[in-house]
Motif scaffolding. Structure first.
Motif, PDB file in Angstrom:
ATOM      1  N   TYR A 685       0.830  -1.214   0.000  1.00  0.00           N
ATOM      2  CA  TYR A 685       0.000   0.000   0.000  1.00  0.00           C
ATOM      3  C   TYR A 685       0.865   1.265   0.000  1.00  0.00           C
ATOM      4  N   GLU A 703      -5.251   5.930  -4.915  1.00  0.00           N
ATOM      5  CA  GLU A 703      -6.062   5.058  -4.061  1.00  0.00           C
ATOM      6  C   GLU A 703      -6.960   4.158  -4.915  1.00  0.00           C
ATOM      7  N   GLN A 704      -7.508   4.737  -5.965  1.00  0.00           N
ATOM      8  CA  GLN A 704      -8.380   3.960  -6.849  1.00  0.00           C
ATOM      9  C   GLN A 704      -7.602   2.835  -7.529  1.00  0.00           C
ATOM     10  N   ARG A 707      -6.984   0.066  -5.008  1.00  0.00           N
ATOM     11  CA  ARG A 707      -8.198  -0.738  -4.782  1.00  0.00           C
ATOM     12  C   ARG A 707      -8.449  -1.673  -5.953  1.00  0.00           C
ATOM     13  N   GLU A 710      -5.924  -4.465  -5.659  1.00  0.00           N
ATOM     14  CA  GLU A 710      -6.279  -5.338  -4.550  1.00  0.00           C
ATOM     15  C   GLU A 710      -7.454  -6.236  -4.918  1.00  0.00           C
TER      16      GLU A 710
END
Length: 870
Positions: A685, A703-704, A707, A710
């Motif tokens: 991260y 961040e997008q 995600r 992930e």
């Protein structure tokens, strides 16, 4: 401080009641200075224990409990690399010289392999405790091991301990053996004792109430901490201290293994790498002409440099040689998986996928940072794969080649059945309960009520608890579908070899995960029915039309083939014949080879649950704009319209957006696959977000992206794998589109394979206008055949293989009889001369096979019934 020197994990198949990792973790938590793993007649669990011990910093002693020819036991521990090799050879000899699943070694064999080993003689089941003094055996072992032979005194707080110990000490004094103290450890915690009892019952095939002396008298086979060990042997601290001395001298670690890949037989004066480079450059000229494009030359040079740096040339030459053998024998094969990322593999003919045109990522295959061996999967037509396997054995020898194991573990259904039988529960109820269970996951108590059982009954509650603990335990050893371990030195010096259930096969005691963890090279030879189907198609085309087609010469990008697929007309076409794929084909409307790559990848559980299917389809139809998290990611996601579909794209995304090195990107791929289980994405991260922000990408976008990465771990699919399969999809689709009779005939002769029964395949063929001619004992062969019709078309004559219940040997004998001069002309004569039993004749009658003799189905059945009454 004492060290447990006699410990068995659940890799002593149906004996130990703890995973190797659990024993290591418990030893570290208890503060033990070291731990020995000594599974019965094998080293199946040592890699798992080694990895966990290395993580925890716990010294691990490796050995095994040997079963001797007189059915007694001896524990041996490896002092050094020589001792490990001797242990592996001993276990190999014991396994190869005994029935499958058993092992026996003679005292003479042990003596001949004693160098580098420490022996512990004693404990229940040892000849040292026999009524008659084992004088001959003691002399033999004493001469072979010298001061490395110890008498083992065990204390399990059982009534017989005092008698056994007195006998052990008396004989140790007689023969001058130093005494070591300990217990036989079978589980890391005493709470596993009930499971240990159940495992004993499963192993012996008896219920608990009838197990008797087979069960341990108490729960004193757990791992003891330093204080408990000291208290148990308070009267003999020297014997306990000696265990520490033994552990200190046994310094062998799996990290000391130095594996060498077999050297290839090369032209005089040619180095392995020079030979590989010459083959690859010649292959490049065959693929692209005398002057390959600059991008190809650059990629080839990059790959060859890395292969030379990591000394992998021999592995590529092996795969090239196997492919050459297949070509010489007319066996279709095709490399797939990450091998399709490699230009070298493409030039050598290992794969038919052009990675430069596809833009595939070589670092998904080989990385200098990762320094792990490449893994090439070679798909081979399934009916002839055994020829290739035996060729590998013949080329490298049984001592230098063995197949990789698969440890079959308990799943819910098998756990419930085996535990339930051990508990003496009714088999009817166990069968009803097991049918309600899935293939994976814990067993919920609620399922008892669903099966009509009283979940408040202690016996059923005990069943659920024990079965849940048993999940994942090794049940038995099987064989990998096609994985080989090859060694320059004998493989049995690295890992024990044992016979496989299948005749002509031998298997090592480690599975593919163990091989990968130790950085060993694995050659995968896998069976694929679609290649058998294609080979038959090409053979029929050559025989009936005089045309020669190969996987490389089938016309590319044929519009009629794609139009057929767009109509979902794909029964029998590899990878796209399932109902889900037939539903997707009209929506996707593939028009290019790469569309097939995407088609194969979309209809997977991952993309569906990941919500990637509909966004891709909407963008493809122009119903939704194609957008990217950042313009820098356009080159990465452009060919999939901004929707990440493949593992390679996520790796490239990390490299472009967060400046990951190729090796870091591949580790990200591995962590994605494991993060739900181990939570190993957290350390990515900060690295991903920080690097993307530093590169000028807004934090919300970063961040997008994270995600998205992930979430991708839930559904990622390798593009290279899909590319290899898409090629076979296209080839089978082309044959179906342009040569339907040949396609159907070859498909029926390749059964069983695919989704559909022969009846469904024939009904589909009939709808497409293919003339079908019935089974006829006068004219049918064992296989289906083609018969010419007017206008150059063909009719399909059904073969005897479609008669349900007819054995191939019987069918071929019948064909030979009916083709011979003076063949019988009536059913009674066929029955008499063929020697077929009435059941087989009845099956032929049901199929209408005697109608050509003027006998209807009903009449034939009446005649067969009459023959049965005689």
């Amino acid at each position: 401080m004492g060290v447990p020197l006699w410990c068995k994990s659940n890799h002593s198949f149906l004996e130990g009641a703890s995973h190797p990792e659990e024993l290591v973790e418990a030893a570290a938590a208890l503060g033990l200075p070291a731990l020995a793993l000594t599974d019965r007649d094998g080293v199946y669990g040592v890699v798992r224990a080694h990895r966990r011990a290395r993580e925890l910093g716990l010294p691990l002693v490796l050995g095994a409990q040997l079963t001797l020819a007189d059915d007694t036991q001896l524990v041996v521990l490896a002092e050094n690399r020589q001792g490990w090799g001797q242990l592996c050879r001993l276990l190999t000899a014991g396994r190869l010289g005994a029935p499958k699943g058993e092992s026996r070694v003679s005292y003479e064999q042990v003596a001949n392999h004693a160098a580098g080993l420490v022996a512990l003689w004693g404990g229940r089941g040892s000849r040292l405790l026999a009524e008659a003094p084992p004088t001959r055996e003691a002399a033999l072992l004493r001469e072979a091991f010298g001061e490395r032979l110890h008498a083992l005194v065990t204390r399990h707080l059982q009534p017989r301990d005092a008698r056994d110990e007195a006998r052990t000490r008396e004989r140790a004094a007689r023969w001058g053996l130093p005494i070591v103290a300990g217990t036989e450890v079978r589980y890391h915690d005493t709470t596993r004792a009930p499971l240990q009892d159940v495992l004993t019952c499963i192993r012996h095939g008896v219920p608990l109430h009838a197990a008797g002396s087979r069960l341990a008298a108490n729960a004193e086979h757990g791992l003891l901490g330093p204080a408990a060990l000291a208290a148990r042997f308070a009267d003999d601290p020297a014997a306990l201290a000696r265990t520490h001395e033994v552990a200190a001298r046994c310094r062998f670690s799996l990290d000391q293994l130095r594996y060498r890949y077999p050297a290839e037989r090369l032209p005089d004066g040619t180095s392995t790498f020079a030979h590989l480079r010459a083959l690859a450059e010649a292959g490049a000229r065959r693929r692209w002409g005398a002057e390959p494009p600059e991008a190809v030359r650059a990629q080839l040079a990059h790959e060859l440099t890395l292969i030379a740096q990591l000394d992998y040339a021999g592995y590529f030459l092996t795969m090239h040689e196997i492919v050459q053998f297949c070509e010489a024998q007319g066996i279709l094969c095709q490399g797939r998986g990450s091998a399709a990322n490699s230009v070298v593999c493409y030039c050598l003919g290992i794969t038919a996928v052009d990675p430069v045109r596809m833009g595939l990522l070589f670092e998904r295959f080989i990385s200098a940072e990762r320094a792990e061996p490449p893994d090439i999967d070679l798909d081979i037509e399934h009916e002839r794969r055994e020829e290739v396997i035996q060729h590998v054995y013949a080329r490298y020898g049984r001592t230098h080649a063995a197949m990789v194991a698969v440890v079959i573990a308990y799943r819910p259904r098998s756990a419930v059945r085996d535990v339930g039988k051990a508990l003496g529960l009714p088999e009817t109820e166990l069968g009803r309960l097991s049918k309600l269970l899935g293939h994976r996951g814990p067993i919920a108590p609620e399922v008892l009520r669903q099966a009509g059982l009283d979940d408040r009954t202690p016996a059923w509650g005990r069943l659920v608890a024990l079965a849940n603990t048993l999940l994942g335990f090794p049940r038995h050893l099987s064989i990998h579908p096609g994985g080989f371990l090859l060694g320059h030195e004998p493989v049995s010096e690295l890992v024990p070899i044992e016979p496989a259930t299948m005749a002509g096969r031998t298997v090592i005691q480690w599975d593919k995960d163990d091989i990968e963890a130790l950085g060993l090279f694995k050659v995968d030879l896998l069976g694929l029915g679609a290649l058998s189907h294609l080979r038959r198609c090409f053979a029929l085309l050559r025989a009936h039309e005089g045309r020669t087609l190969t996987m490389a010469t089938v016309p590319a990008e044929d519009p009629a083939t794609y139009a057929m697929l767009g109509r979902a007309d794909a029964v029998g076409v590899f990878q796209v014949e399932s109902r889900a794929q037939l539903t997707m084909l009209p929506r996707l409307q593939p028009r290019t080879y790469y569309d097939l790559v995407i088609e194969i990848s979309l209809v997977r559980p991952g993309p569906i649950t990941g919500g990637m299917v509909h966004p891709y389809l909407r963008r493809r139809r122009g119903e939704e704009p194609v957008v990217y998290p950042h313009e820098a990611l356009r080159p990465v996601l452009e060919k999939t319209l901004g929707v990440p579909l493949f593992q390679e794209q996520v790796m490239k995304l990390a490299m472009v957006a967060a400046d990951y090195t190729p090796g870091e990107a591949d580790q990200l791929r591995r962590d994605m696959a494991a993060w739900r289980k181990h939570g190993s994405m957290a350390h990515h991260y900060g690295r991903l977000i920080g690097r993307m922000v530093a590169k000028g990408i807004d934090r919300p976008f970063a961040e997008q992206v994270f995600r998205q990465i992930e979430g991708f771990g839930e559904y990622g699919f390798p593009e290279a794998h899909a590319a290899s399969f898409a090629l076979i999809t296209y080839l089978t689709a082309y044959m179906r589109c342009h040569h339907l009779a040949i396609f159907v005939c070859a498909l029926l002769n390749s059964q069983p394979m695919g989704f559909y029964s022969p009846a469904t395949i024939l009904e589909d063929a009939r709808r497409h206008g293919l003339a079908l001619r019935p089974i006829d004992v006068r004219t049918s062969d064992w296989d289906c055949t083609l018969e010419p019709e007017e206008g150059g078309a063909y009719a399909l004559r059904l073969g005897l293989r479609l008669v349900k219940g007819l054995a191939e040997a019987d069918g071929r004998r019948l064909v030979a009889l009916m083709r011979a001069d003076g063949a019988p002309g009536c059913l009674e004569d066929v029955a008499w001369e063929s020697g077929l039993d009435t059941g087989t004749l009845g099956a032929l009658a049901e199929a209408g096979a005697f109608e050509g003799l003027g006998v209807s189905r009903r009449q034939a059945l009446w005649v067969v019934r009459g023959l049965a009454r005689r």
